[in-house]
Design an enzyme around this catalytic site. Structure first.
Site, PDB file in Angstrom:
ATOM      1  N   GLY A  10     -30.475 -12.119   7.170  1.00 51.80           N
ATOM      2  CA  GLY A  10     -29.163 -11.469   7.073  1.00 51.80           C
ATOM      3  C   GLY A  10     -29.233 -10.051   7.611  1.00 51.80           C
ATOM      4  O   GLY A  10     -30.216  -9.354   7.386  1.00 51.80           O
ATOM      5  N   GLY A 115     -36.324  -9.677   5.906  1.00 50.51           N
ATOM      6  CA  GLY A 115     -36.514  -9.713   4.461  1.00 50.51           C
ATOM      7  C   GLY A 115     -37.603 -10.706   4.087  1.00 50.51           C
ATOM      8  O   GLY A 115     -38.539 -10.955   4.863  1.00 50.51           O
ATOM      9  N   ASN A 116     -37.431 -11.312   2.898  1.00 50.25           N
ATOM     10  CA  ASN A 116     -38.453 -12.224   2.384  1.00 50.25           C
ATOM     11  C   ASN A 116     -38.785 -13.394   3.297  1.00 50.25           C
ATOM     12  O   ASN A 116     -39.946 -13.688   3.546  1.00 50.25           O
ATOM     13  CB  ASN A 116     -37.971 -12.809   1.051  1.00 50.25           C
ATOM     14  CG  ASN A 116     -38.363 -11.923  -0.090  1.00 50.25           C
ATOM     15  OD1 ASN A 116     -39.438 -11.323  -0.047  1.00 50.25           O
ATOM     16  ND2 ASN A 116     -37.528 -11.820  -1.088  1.00 50.25           N
ATOM     17  N   ILE A 139     -30.492  -5.722   2.079  1.00 48.05           N
ATOM     18  CA  ILE A 139     -29.665  -5.081   1.054  1.00 48.05           C
ATOM     19  C   ILE A 139     -30.131  -5.514  -0.344  1.00 48.05           C
ATOM     20  O   ILE A 139     -29.771  -4.895  -1.327  1.00 48.05           O
ATOM     21  CB  ILE A 139     -28.166  -5.403   1.222  1.00 48.05           C
ATOM     22  CG1 ILE A 139     -27.892  -6.897   1.009  1.00 48.05           C
ATOM     23  CG2 ILE A 139     -27.646  -4.925   2.556  1.00 48.05           C
ATOM     24  CD1 ILE A 139     -26.428  -7.206   0.744  1.00 48.05           C
ATOM     25  N   ASP A 140     -30.936  -6.581  -0.415  1.00 47.85           N
ATOM     26  CA  ASP A 140     -31.343  -7.119  -1.722  1.00 47.85           C
ATOM     27  C   ASP A 140     -32.486  -6.319  -2.361  1.00 47.85           C
ATOM     28  O   ASP A 140     -32.710  -6.429  -3.562  1.00 47.85           O
ATOM     29  CB  ASP A 140     -31.797  -8.580  -1.587  1.00 47.85           C
ATOM     30  CG  ASP A 140     -30.731  -9.462  -0.977  1.00 47.85           C
ATOM     31  OD1 ASP A 140     -29.545  -9.107  -1.077  1.00 47.85           O
ATOM     32  OD2 ASP A 140     -31.092 -10.510  -0.393  1.00 47.85           O
ATOM     33  N   GLY A 183     -27.385  -9.999  -3.592  1.00 50.34           N
ATOM     34  CA  GLY A 183     -28.725  -9.691  -4.123  1.00 50.34           C
ATOM     35  C   GLY A 183     -29.642 -10.890  -4.121  1.00 50.34           C
ATOM     36  O   GLY A 183     -30.777 -10.820  -4.572  1.00 50.34           O
ATOM     37  N   HIS A 184     -29.096 -12.038  -3.666  1.00 49.49           N
ATOM     38  CA  HIS A 184     -29.846 -13.298  -3.634  1.00 49.49           C
ATOM     39  C   HIS A 184     -30.316 -13.614  -5.051  1.00 49.49           C
ATOM     40  O   HIS A 184     -29.475 -13.618  -5.942  1.00 49.49           O
ATOM     41  CB  HIS A 184     -30.986 -13.194  -2.607  1.00 49.49           C
ATOM     42  CG  HIS A 184     -31.464 -14.543  -2.168  1.00 49.49           C
ATOM     43  ND1 HIS A 184     -32.787 -14.829  -1.961  1.00 49.49           N
ATOM     44  CD2 HIS A 184     -30.795 -15.685  -1.920  1.00 49.49           C
ATOM     45  CE1 HIS A 184     -32.905 -16.092  -1.593  1.00 49.49           C
ATOM     46  NE2 HIS A 184     -31.708 -16.625  -1.550  1.00 49.49           N
ATOM     47  N   ILE A 269     -18.821  -7.099   2.995  1.00 55.36           N
ATOM     48  CA  ILE A 269     -18.543  -5.656   3.076  1.00 55.36           C
ATOM     49  C   ILE A 269     -19.852  -4.895   2.805  1.00 55.36           C
ATOM     50  O   ILE A 269     -20.099  -3.829   3.370  1.00 55.36           O
ATOM     51  CB  ILE A 269     -17.505  -5.254   1.992  1.00 55.36           C
ATOM     52  CG1 ILE A 269     -16.198  -5.998   2.159  1.00 55.36           C
ATOM     53  CG2 ILE A 269     -17.321  -3.745   1.901  1.00 55.36           C
ATOM     54  CD1 ILE A 269     -15.334  -5.518   3.285  1.00 55.36           C
ATOM     55  N   ARG A 271     -22.800  -5.613   3.613  1.00 55.16           N
ATOM     56  CA  ARG A 271     -23.819  -5.675   4.673  1.00 55.16           C
ATOM     57  C   ARG A 271     -23.409  -4.954   5.945  1.00 55.16           C
ATOM     58  O   ARG A 271     -24.236  -4.771   6.840  1.00 55.16           O
ATOM     59  CB  ARG A 271     -24.114  -7.147   5.009  1.00 55.16           C
ATOM     60  CG  ARG A 271     -24.853  -7.866   3.934  1.00 55.16           C
ATOM     61  CD  ARG A 271     -25.879  -8.833   4.432  1.00 55.16           C
ATOM     62  NE  ARG A 271     -25.533  -9.611   5.585  1.00 55.16           N
ATOM     63  CZ  ARG A 271     -25.643 -10.939   5.660  1.00 55.16           C
ATOM     64  NH1 ARG A 271     -26.039 -11.628   4.601  1.00 55.16           N
ATOM     65  NH2 ARG A 271     -25.367 -11.574   6.762  1.00 55.16           N
TER      66      ARG A 271
HETATM   67  O1  F6P Z   1     -30.279 -11.398   2.016  1.00 53.72           O
HETATM   68  C1  F6P Z   1     -29.095 -10.732   2.232  1.00 53.72           C
HETATM   69  C2  F6P Z   1     -27.947 -11.572   1.735  1.00 53.72           C
HETATM   70  O2  F6P Z   1     -26.760 -10.845   2.012  1.00 53.72           O
HETATM   71  C3  F6P Z   1     -28.002 -11.974   0.274  1.00 53.72           C
HETATM   72  O3  F6P Z   1     -27.632 -10.928  -0.589  1.00 53.72           O
HETATM   73  C4  F6P Z   1     -27.059 -13.149   0.252  1.00 53.72           C
HETATM   74  O4  F6P Z   1     -27.375 -14.025  -0.785  1.00 53.72           O
HETATM   75  C5  F6P Z   1     -27.307 -13.780   1.590  1.00 53.72           C
HETATM   76  O5  F6P Z   1     -27.863 -12.778   2.418  1.00 53.72           O
HETATM   77  C6  F6P Z   1     -26.095 -14.330   2.290  1.00 53.72           C
HETATM   78  O6  F6P Z   1     -26.537 -15.023   3.398  1.00 53.72           O
HETATM   79  P1  F6P Z   1     -25.694 -15.500   4.651  1.00 53.72           P
HETATM   80  O7  F6P Z   1     -25.568 -14.323   5.585  1.00 53.72           O
HETATM   81  O8  F6P Z   1     -26.541 -16.554   5.273  1.00 53.72           O
HETATM   82  O9  F6P Z   1     -24.378 -15.958   4.154  1.00 53.72           O
END
Ligand code: F6P
Length: 344
Positions: A10, A115-116, A139-140, A183-184, A269, A271
């Site tokens: 993301g 990220g992870n 952002i998490d 925040g996942h 918003i 991100r």
């Molecule tokens: O890892 C960042 C994040 O915005 C998480 O907070 C959220 O769960 C996920 O990505 C949303 O993912 P996508 O962009 O695939 O909808």
């Protein structure tokens, strides 16, 4: 030396600052050639790249998003490991294609900003023998091994601003406002934004909550003449329902108190937009440090911040675990002191 850069997972504010930090340092300090791969690991698989010039890296510091594009491509997914063509012959698996593209371009290192999920892939590519360095963004703030990821501070500002705005409308209508933050599977953003914006109840995945405790807290507030309440909910809380977290919690409150309750899901918003000054600085520091590490041929690691010191952690550690909040975290302890409820 020749280096590749990609941004995966993301997006978040600060990615362009990071690309600029690595790229400019690599070019200006070390005379390296820098190649940008498009849309995360997809670019590495498809050999979709362009050589970056110093001019292309100018003027991007303040832009949100990523000039390279990003995707959630995970090349080590089981089903992608061996793909048969229509004749039943094996064709290249994605990791094979990555290795081949890396070798053909003559790369000395690939910098994976993410990220992870990205650190997991970066670790696996490193185990395949590629020179890899990870740079943690999200952002998490849930990447293992670093106190902070860039992107978090900017999202925290947006989330705090959103909650601030809910106070006045909640007060005018004597309503309960439930706001769901990203925040996942962790609650970093909700804990920090909840504290910064005076959330009365903060629900995070790391602390299991009870419906009756939420209801009780809101009734008590009402009894002591607090006309409204703000409930901050992390998207990843466990609730075993198909509803989103905010709706689930709002329903508990409506049923348990009968008070007018409204929910807001802040969504993407959080991100978007320009990076905060702290994120610009952190991303630039991480980027310049990565180029230094490449020059010193230190690979197989992720750059990290411990306190205010730049350091590295092995990808084998960062790429295999998630940084969750300790329920006894000092912020939680002190938030409880001032009457914040965690629904437990
Ligand atoms: O890892 C960042 C994040 O915005 C998480 O907070 C959220 O769960 C996920 O990505 C949303 O993912 P996508 O962009 O695939 O909808």
């Amino acid at each position: 030396m020749k280096i590749g850069i990609l941004t995966a997972g993301g997006d978040c504010p600060g990615l362009n600052a990071a690309i600029r930090g690595v790229g400019k340092t690599a070019m200006l300090q070390y005379g390296m050639r820098v190649f940008g791969f498009s849309y995360g690991f997809t670019g590495l698989i498809e050999n979709d790249f362009q050589e970056l010039t110093e001019n292309q890296l100018s003027g991007i510091l303040t832009y949100g998003g990523t000039i390279l594009g990003t995707s959630r491509e995970k090349p080590f997914k089981k089903e992608d490991r061996f793909v048969s063509n229509s004749n039943g012959n094996g064709v290249y698996t994605k990791p094979d294609r990555i290795r081949e593209n890396y070798k053909n371009l003559g790369l000395d290192c690939i910098v994976c900003i993410g990220g992870n999920g990205t650190m997991k892939t970066a670790n696996l590519l490193s185990q395949e023998g590629l020179n890899v360095i990870g740079m943690p963004k999200t952002i998490d703030n849930d990447v293992w091994g670093t106190d902070i990821t860039f992107g978090f501070d900017s999202a925290l500002q947006s989330a705090t601003d959103a909650i601030d705005r809910l106070h006045s409308t909640a007060n005018s209508h004597r309503r309960i406002m439930v706001i769901e933050l990203m925040g996942h599977n962790t609650g970093w953003l909700s804990l920090y934004a909840g504290m910064a914006a005076g959330g009365d109840i903060i629900l995070i995945p790391e602390i299991p909550f009870k419906a009756e405790k939420i209801v009780e807290c809101i009734k008590v507030r009402n009894a002591i003449k607090k006309p409204y309440s703000i409930v901050v909910v992390a998207e990843g809380i466990e609730h075993g329902s198909t509803k989103n977290a905010a709706t689930y919690v709002a329903d508990i409150i409506k049923e348990g108190t009968g008070f007018e309750t409204r929910e807001t899901i802040l969504g993407y918003i959080q991100r978007g937009g320009t990076p905060s000054p702290s994120d610009r600085i952190l991303a630039t520091r991480f980027g310049a440090f990565v180029a230094e590490l490449i020059d010193q041929q230190e690979f197989g690691c992720m750059v990290a911040l411990h306190g205010n010191e730049l350091t590295t952690v092995p990808l084998s550690e960062a790429g295999t675990q998630t940084k969750r909040i300790d329920p006894n975290h000092e912020l939680i302890r002190h938030a409880r002191f001032i009457g914040t409820s965690f629904g437990d």
